[in-house]
Design a protein around this motif. Structure first.
Motif, PDB file in Angstrom:
ATOM      1  N   TYR A   1       0.707  -1.348  -0.029  1.00 27.28           N
ATOM      2  CA  TYR A   1      -0.192  -0.210  -0.010  1.00 27.28           C
ATOM      3  C   TYR A   1       1.062   1.614   0.491  1.00 27.28           C
ATOM      4  N   TYR A   2       1.815   1.006   0.825  1.00 25.39           N
ATOM      5  CA  TYR A   2       3.522   2.751   0.680  1.00 25.39           C
ATOM      6  C   TYR A   2       3.522   2.291  -0.546  1.00 25.39           C
ATOM      7  N   GLN A   3       3.710   1.131  -1.331  1.00 31.71           N
ATOM      8  CA  GLN A   3       4.574   1.611  -2.152  1.00 31.71           C
ATOM      9  C   GLN A   3       3.830   1.923  -3.757  1.00 31.71           C
ATOM     10  N   GLU A   4       2.777   1.832  -3.546  1.00 32.27           N
ATOM     11  CA  GLU A   4       1.254   2.380  -4.407  1.00 32.27           C
ATOM     12  C   GLU A   4       0.770   4.216  -3.811  1.00 32.27           C
ATOM     13  N   HIS A   5       1.022   4.266  -2.671  1.00 37.02           N
ATOM     14  CA  HIS A   5       0.238   4.954  -2.199  1.00 37.02           C
ATOM     15  C   HIS A   5       1.574   5.941  -1.740  1.00 37.02           C
ATOM     16  N   PRO A   6       2.660   6.498  -1.705  1.00 41.68           N
ATOM     17  CA  PRO A   6       3.618   7.525  -1.570  1.00 41.68           C
ATOM     18  C   PRO A   6       2.832   8.529  -0.475  1.00 41.68           C
ATOM     19  N   ASP A   7       2.055   9.053  -1.167  1.00 46.43           N
ATOM     20  CA  ASP A   7       1.631  10.376  -0.926  1.00 46.43           C
ATOM     21  C   ASP A   7       0.859  10.387   0.786  1.00 46.43           C
TER      22      ASP A   7
ATOM     23  N   LEU B   1       2.100   8.335   3.274  1.00 49.67           N
ATOM     24  CA  LEU B   1       2.936   8.301   4.307  1.00 49.67           C
ATOM     25  C   LEU B   1       3.806   9.711   4.051  1.00 49.67           C
ATOM     26  N   ARG B   2       3.655  10.534   3.005  1.00 48.49           N
ATOM     27  CA  ARG B   2       4.704  11.434   3.443  1.00 48.49           C
ATOM     28  C   ARG B   2       3.460  12.870   4.173  1.00 48.49           C
ATOM     29  N   LEU B   3       2.334  12.741   3.637  1.00 55.65           N
ATOM     30  CA  LEU B   3       0.528  13.327   4.829  1.00 55.65           C
ATOM     31  C   LEU B   3       0.931  13.267   6.179  1.00 55.65           C
ATOM     32  N   LEU B   4       1.569  11.340   6.252  1.00 58.40           N
ATOM     33  CA  LEU B   4       1.787  11.941   7.771  1.00 58.40           C
ATOM     34  C   LEU B   4       2.865  12.292   8.138  1.00 58.40           C
ATOM     35  N   THR B   5       3.353  11.847   7.052  1.00 60.57           N
ATOM     36  CA  THR B   5       5.079  12.812   8.106  1.00 60.57           C
ATOM     37  C   THR B   5       4.480  14.340   8.340  1.00 60.57           C
ATOM     38  N   TRP B   6       4.042  14.799   7.449  1.00 58.71           N
ATOM     39  CA  TRP B   6       3.886  16.111   7.775  1.00 58.71           C
ATOM     40  C   TRP B   6       2.952  17.150   8.491  1.00 58.71           C
ATOM     41  N   GLU B   7       1.989  15.344   8.996  1.00 59.09           N
ATOM     42  CA  GLU B   7       1.442  15.982  10.087  1.00 59.09           C
ATOM     43  C   GLU B   7       2.026  15.802  11.571  1.00 59.09           C
ATOM     44  N   GLY B   8       2.973  14.945  11.265  1.00 58.10           N
ATOM     45  CA  GLY B   8       3.788  14.467  12.700  1.00 58.10           C
ATOM     46  C   GLY B   8       4.722  15.887  12.549  1.00 58.10           C
ATOM     47  N   LEU B   9       5.245  16.103  11.618  1.00 61.37           N
ATOM     48  CA  LEU B   9       5.921  18.035  11.597  1.00 61.37           C
ATOM     49  C   LEU B   9       5.801  18.774  12.630  1.00 61.37           C
ATOM     50  N   ASN B  10       3.908  18.602  11.487  1.00 56.63           N
ATOM     51  CA  ASN B  10       3.484  19.971  11.903  1.00 56.63           C
ATOM     52  C   ASN B  10       3.303  20.181  13.672  1.00 56.63           C
ATOM     53  N   HIS B  11       3.568  20.944  14.512  1.00 55.65           N
ATOM     54  CA  HIS B  11       3.664  21.200  16.068  1.00 55.65           C
ATOM     55  C   HIS B  11       2.317  21.433  16.567  1.00 55.65           C
TER      56      HIS B  11
ATOM     57  N   LEU C   1       8.079  -1.202  10.240  1.00 52.46           N
ATOM     58  CA  LEU C   1       8.841  -2.696   9.142  1.00 52.46           C
ATOM     59  C   LEU C   1       8.363  -1.717   7.877  1.00 52.46           C
ATOM     60  N   ALA C   2       6.862  -1.827   7.564  1.00 55.01           N
ATOM     61  CA  ALA C   2       6.479  -1.530   6.213  1.00 55.01           C
ATOM     62  C   ALA C   2       7.012  -0.040   6.141  1.00 55.01           C
ATOM     63  N   MET C   3       6.892   0.786   6.835  1.00 56.74           N
ATOM     64  CA  MET C   3       7.037   2.003   6.103  1.00 56.74           C
ATOM     65  C   MET C   3       8.165   2.410   5.792  1.00 56.74           C
ATOM     66  N   MET C   4       8.939   2.242   7.224  1.00 60.39           N
ATOM     67  CA  MET C   4      10.385   2.706   6.949  1.00 60.39           C
ATOM     68  C   MET C   4      11.858   3.022   5.153  1.00 60.39           C
ATOM     69  N   PRO C   5      11.534   1.891   4.828  1.00 62.72           N
ATOM     70  CA  PRO C   5      11.968   1.527   3.234  1.00 62.72           C
ATOM     71  C   PRO C   5      11.885   3.015   2.512  1.00 62.72           C
ATOM     72  N   MET C   6      10.442   3.643   2.519  1.00 61.66           N
ATOM     73  CA  MET C   6       9.809   4.256   1.917  1.00 61.66           C
ATOM     74  C   MET C   6      10.212   5.728   2.911  1.00 61.66           C
ATOM     75  N   VAL C   7      10.024   6.192   3.557  1.00 65.77           N
ATOM     76  CA  VAL C   7      10.041   6.858   4.054  1.00 65.77           C
ATOM     77  C   VAL C   7      11.663   7.488   5.131  1.00 65.77           C
ATOM     78  N   MET C   8      12.433   6.660   4.825  1.00 66.20           N
ATOM     79  CA  MET C   8      14.155   6.794   4.952  1.00 66.20           C
ATOM     80  C   MET C   8      14.529   6.307   3.810  1.00 66.20           C
ATOM     81  N   PRO C   9      14.033   6.878   2.578  1.00 72.08           N
ATOM     82  CA  PRO C   9      14.649   6.101   1.051  1.00 72.08           C
ATOM     83  C   PRO C   9      16.484   6.600   1.334  1.00 72.08           C
ATOM     84  N   GLN C  10      17.045   7.574   1.622  1.00 71.77           N
ATOM     85  CA  GLN C  10      18.407   7.905   1.328  1.00 71.77           C
ATOM     86  C   GLN C  10      18.961   6.764   1.827  1.00 71.77           C
ATOM     87  N   LEU C  11      18.575   6.854   3.720  1.00 76.16           N
ATOM     88  CA  LEU C  11      18.713   5.258   4.167  1.00 76.16           C
ATOM     89  C   LEU C  11      19.129   3.958   3.892  1.00 76.16           C
ATOM     90  N   ALA C  12      18.073   4.067   3.321  1.00 71.71           N
ATOM     91  CA  ALA C  12      17.886   2.416   2.333  1.00 71.71           C
ATOM     92  C   ALA C  12      19.484   2.727   1.213  1.00 71.71           C
TER      93      ALA C  12
END
Length: 195
Positions: free
Chosen positions: A87-93, A95-105, A149-160
């Motif tokens: 799902y995260y592979q097919e809908h990367p948006d 993960l990005r939206l949830l990351t932005w939500e987490g960053l928006n304090h 486990l499922a999201m980390m490879p897409m959330v941190m592609p630079q680390l991968a």
């Protein structure tokens, strides 16, 4: 005129999803959202009130879609991890939206917090049942780890990439999917009751 075959509200949500996924809440511009949707920016304020409420509506829509298409972790926790990865592979948006939500304090409660609590509680309960345990913080940590486990490879592609585990071909994507499922299977072996 809104995008063909879409209502104005749907066009705004689709355009906002693209804009917020790319730029976050602070970086998103209502002018760009309106232009992409093919409507006047005043329509954003008419439908949603402000940019933050529009973001909340986008998140809610993305989470509704995710909930509709995601199986229960209690059905098969290992397959659940594989499904999330897909799902995260097919809908990367998402993960990005949830990351932005987490960053928006934001100091207030999350949008649709009660729905999120109920949904997370149902997932937690189903995994606890599968593991033959009561719902607890320990099962919550397990569920959070499975999701991670499922999201980390897409959330941190630079680390991968630094670790030589890029997801740059169908073969490397399939190898990562199998790896995280095998990892989850091994981790859960002592926790899953024998059927």
């Amino acid at each position: 005129m809104p995008k063909k075959d879409m209502s104005t509200k749907e066009a705004l949500l689709a355009a906002a999803r693209e804009e917020f996924a790319e730029h976050g809440i602070a970086g998103a511009r209502v002018d760009r959202i309106a232009q992409l949707a093919g409507v006047n920016k005043e329509r954003i304020y008419g439908y949603f009130g402000n940019k933050e409420k529009l973001f909340d509506a986008v998140i809610q829509q993305a989470l509704d879609e995710f909930a509709e298409l995601t199986p229960s972790p209690g059905d098969d926790p290992v397959e659940y991890v594989g499904h999330l990865f897909d799902y995260y592979q097919e809908h990367p948006d998402l993960l990005r939206l949830l990351t932005w939500e987490g960053l928006n304090h934001r100091s207030r409660a999350l949008p649709e917090q009660q729905w999120r609590i109920e949904r997370c509680g149902a997932s937690l309960g189903s995994l606890a049942d599968r593991l033959g345990q009561d719902a607890s913080p320990e099962v919550g940590r397990t569920l959070l780890t499975l999701k991670g486990l499922a999201m980390m490879p897409m959330v941190m592609p630079q680390l991968a990439g630094l670790l030589g585990a890029e997801l740059d071909s169908p073969e490397t994507i399939a190898a990562m999917r199998e790896h995280i499922m095998a990892f989850a299977r091994t981790a859960l072996e002592g926790s899953t009751p024998v059927a």
